[in-house]
Structure formats: C-alpha cells, structure tokens
Design a protein around this motif. Structure first.
Motif, PDB file in Angstrom:
ATOM      1  N   MET A   1       0.838  -1.178   0.000  1.00  0.00           N
ATOM      2  CA  MET A   1       0.000   0.000   0.000  1.00  0.00           C
ATOM      3  C   MET A   1       0.883   1.241   0.000  1.00  0.00           C
ATOM      4  SD  MET A   1      -3.075  -0.933  -0.036  1.00  0.00           S
ATOM      5  CE  MET A   1      -4.559  -1.301   0.788  1.00  0.00           C
ATOM      6  N   LYS A   2       0.392   2.253  -0.696  1.00  0.00           N
ATOM      7  CA  LYS A   2       1.104   3.525  -0.748  1.00  0.00           C
ATOM      8  C   LYS A   2       0.109   4.629  -0.404  1.00  0.00           C
ATOM      9  CE  LYS A   2       4.265   6.239  -3.346  1.00  0.00           C
ATOM     10  NZ  LYS A   2       5.576   6.321  -2.839  1.00  0.00           N
ATOM     11  N   ARG A   3       0.584   5.606   0.342  1.00  0.00           N
ATOM     12  CA  ARG A   3      -0.261   6.734   0.741  1.00  0.00           C
ATOM     13  C   ARG A   3       0.162   7.974  -0.029  1.00  0.00           C
ATOM     14  NH1 ARG A   3      -3.071   5.561   5.436  1.00  0.00           N
ATOM     15  NH2 ARG A   3      -2.384   3.643   6.415  1.00  0.00           N
ATOM     16  N   ASN A   5      -0.917  12.222  -0.508  1.00  0.00           N
ATOM     17  CA  ASN A   5      -1.679  13.330   0.046  1.00  0.00           C
ATOM     18  C   ASN A   5      -2.040  14.268  -1.094  1.00  0.00           C
ATOM     19  OD1 ASN A   5      -2.943  15.003   1.858  1.00  0.00           O
ATOM     20  ND2 ASN A   5      -1.084  16.077   2.418  1.00  0.00           N
ATOM     21  N   GLU A  11      -5.865  12.430   1.950  1.00  0.00           N
ATOM     22  CA  GLU A  11      -5.106  11.184   1.874  1.00  0.00           C
ATOM     23  C   GLU A  11      -5.800  10.133   1.011  1.00  0.00           C
ATOM     24  OE1 GLU A  11      -2.563   8.757   5.007  1.00  0.00           O
ATOM     25  OE2 GLU A  11      -4.709   8.429   5.312  1.00  0.00           O
ATOM     26  N   VAL A  13      -5.143   6.066  -0.032  1.00  0.00           N
ATOM     27  CA  VAL A  13      -4.399   4.843   0.265  1.00  0.00           C
ATOM     28  C   VAL A  13      -4.666   3.885  -0.886  1.00  0.00           C
ATOM     29  CG1 VAL A  13      -4.061   2.948   1.889  1.00  0.00           C
ATOM     30  CG2 VAL A  13      -4.691   5.225   2.742  1.00  0.00           C
ATOM     31  N   TYR A  32      -1.795   1.787  -9.854  1.00  0.00           N
ATOM     32  CA  TYR A  32      -2.360   2.050  -8.529  1.00  0.00           C
ATOM     33  C   TYR A  32      -3.866   1.854  -8.574  1.00  0.00           C
ATOM     34  CZ  TYR A  32       2.093   4.189  -7.324  1.00  0.00           C
ATOM     35  OH  TYR A  32       3.425   4.407  -7.070  1.00  0.00           O
ATOM     36  N   SER A  40     -10.869   5.939  -0.244  1.00  0.00           N
ATOM     37  CA  SER A  40      -9.965   6.326  -1.327  1.00  0.00           C
ATOM     38  C   SER A  40     -10.625   6.151  -2.691  1.00  0.00           C
ATOM     39  CB  SER A  40      -8.664   5.519  -1.259  1.00  0.00           C
ATOM     40  OG  SER A  40      -7.915   5.902  -0.131  1.00  0.00           O
TER      41      SER A  40
END
Length: 73
Positions: A1-3, A5, A11, A13, A32, A40
């Motif tokens: 997982m990548k966050r 902003n 945010e 995810v 992604y 998200s």
C-alpha cells in the motif's frame, strides 16, 4: 500500500503493482488501485468526475473510446 496526500481530497491509500518493461532495461509500469468501496475509491471517483467531459461535444466519438474502458481483471 502507498499513501498519497492530494491537495484537494486529502489522503489516498492505494494498492499498487509494478510491471517490469522487458524491452527497455530499468523501466517499469506502476498501476495504482483503490480498494473497492473504500474512502480512497470515493475520492478517486470524485477527482475523475471533475475531469470527465460535461457535454456531448466534449466527448470523443464512440469509435475512439478504449474497448475495455473501466475493465478490471
């Protein structure tokens, strides 16, 4: 997982996959995706709606649309 902003929706995810490009050394394609039903995913849909054409004249002709638009494997 990548966050991430995002300056508007906040945010995100996202899960990701990396596909190596074998034709060119050192290149990769990152894909992604948001978890279905997640906050998200809702935020990505909101962002996509802002980019979507609003009138028929802004839409490409049907024969120019990708075959598998929105298709997930």
């Amino acid at each position: 997982m990548k966050r991430f902003n995002h300056p508007v929706v906040g945010e995100l995810v996202l899960a990701f996959e990396e596909l190596r490009i074998t034709a060119e050394d050192g290149l990769a394609l990152l894909i992604y995706t948001a978890e279905p039903g997640s906050e998200s995913e809702q935020k990505l849909r909101l962002l996509a709606s802002w980019a979507a054409p609003t009138t028929e004249t802004e839409r490409p002709p049907e024969n120019q649309l990708p075959e598998n638009r929105g298709h997930r494997s």
